[in-house]
Design a protein around this motif. Structure first.
Motif, PDB file in Angstrom:
ATOM      1  N   UNK A 191      32.465  44.069  30.225  1.00  0.00           N
ATOM      2  CA  UNK A 191      32.242  43.754  31.636  1.00  0.00           C
ATOM      3  C   UNK A 191      33.504  43.191  32.283  1.00  0.00           C
ATOM      4  N   UNK A 192      34.167  42.272  31.589  1.00  0.00           N
ATOM      5  CA  UNK A 192      35.380  41.656  32.126  1.00  0.00           C
ATOM      6  C   UNK A 192      36.474  42.695  32.326  1.00  0.00           C
ATOM      7  N   UNK A 193      36.693  43.531  31.325  1.00  0.00           N
ATOM      8  CA  UNK A 193      37.747  44.537  31.408  1.00  0.00           C
ATOM      9  C   UNK A 193      37.472  45.491  32.567  1.00  0.00           C
ATOM     10  N   UNK A 194      36.211  45.900  32.703  1.00  0.00           N
ATOM     11  CA  UNK A 194      35.853  46.820  33.785  1.00  0.00           C
ATOM     12  C   UNK A 194      35.989  46.150  35.154  1.00  0.00           C
ATOM     13  N   UNK A 195      35.430  44.953  35.295  1.00  0.00           N
ATOM     14  CA  UNK A 195      35.413  44.290  36.604  1.00  0.00           C
ATOM     15  C   UNK A 195      36.803  43.830  37.046  1.00  0.00           C
ATOM     16  N   UNK A 196      37.635  43.416  36.097  1.00  0.00           N
ATOM     17  CA  UNK A 196      38.964  42.913  36.434  1.00  0.00           C
ATOM     18  C   UNK A 196      40.034  44.004  36.413  1.00  0.00           C
TER      19      UNK A 196
END
Length: 266
Positions: A191-196
């Protein structure tokens, strides 16, 4: 790697990496890779395959006595790519005499020296909520030994994000966790990699874990790269006997579910 990622900016370019021990015996042979913006690259192999040494060479933290050759560059659009690394066992990276909130807040302040202590503490609190730490203020006052492995790893991820990186380097960050917590951390990182919009290199001995989070894959053994390609393609059509052995080591139902997740873009 998707077509969009292939056309994206290169964040890390590694050419002909060779790593030697103190006696000049080779440990990693002629390894090359390119990591594009937004790409999630997995490096998988058994213990001693050279996967973690490759990651540490990229991060510039090879163990004492080892040295390397080859070319490494970080040609991001904004200059050198900023790297942050998450390790296998957070307890070894934490100061047992420092409260967990101070650890994240100080990391933030190192990279944002104009912020005050109170501002850094607030930023740390925001990051910890971002990575799913409940009862944030209470947890920030905890000592490392008071928290579970999963919570410690969430603090480590928050500290990595405090550096505002372009690339996350993950060296088996879920190996020490039980299966349930492992799945939670994988989902959080995805989620972090995708959102950021971050790039990711994720090292593991477990091909099933890699397939949950990575869209491209490198298979290593005894310091050599044996196979590269899209994760789904490597899993479905392995080109080497060793890759097939890695597949056989995983439970069929786990691997099937993880391939489905990769195709959905999880």
């Amino acid at each position: 790697m998707t077509e969009e990622q292939q056309n994206a900016a290169v964040m890390i370019s590694l050419s002909h990496l060779r790593i030697y021990d103190e006696n000049d015996s080779p440990l990693v042979f002629d390894t090359s890779l390119s990591l594009h913006q937004g790409e999630r690259l997995g490096i998988v192999g058994e213990s001693g395959s050279g996967k973690s040494l490759t990651l540490r060479a990229i991060a510039g933290i090879l163990p004492k006595g080892l040295h390397c050759g080859g070319q490494l560059s970080f040609p991001s659009p904004s200059g050198n790519s900023r790297l942050a690394m998450i390790f296998q066992e957070p307890a070894t990276s934490l100061n047992p005499t420092m409260r967990m909130g101070d650890f994240v807040a100080r990391t933030w302040r190192v990279h944002h020296p104009d912020d005050s202590k109170s501002e850094s503490w607030e930023k740390a609190s925001v990051l910890l909520r971002r990575v799913g730490v409940d009862h944030t203020e209470e947890r920030m006052m905890s000592w490392p030994f008071e928290l579970s492995g999963g919570l410690r790893q969430r603090f480590m991820i928050a500290a990595a994000l405090a550096t505002e990186p372009d690339v996350l380097l993950c060296d088996e960050p879920t190996t020490a966790l039980d299966v349930r917590v492992q799945a939670q951390i994988i989902e959080l990182l995805s989620t972090i990699v995708r959102d950021e919009g971050l790039s990711l290199i994720f090292v593991s001995h477990d091909l099933a874990v890699i397939s949950q989070i990575c869209d491209s894959l490198i298979v290593m053994r005894q310091g050599h790269v044996l196979e590269t390609g899209r994760t789904v393609s490597v899993i479905r059509h392995p080109k080497t006997a060793y890759t097939r052995e890695l597949l056989d080591a995983d439970l069929d139902y786990r691997l099937s579910n993880m391939v489905d997740s990769t195709e959905r873009g999880v």
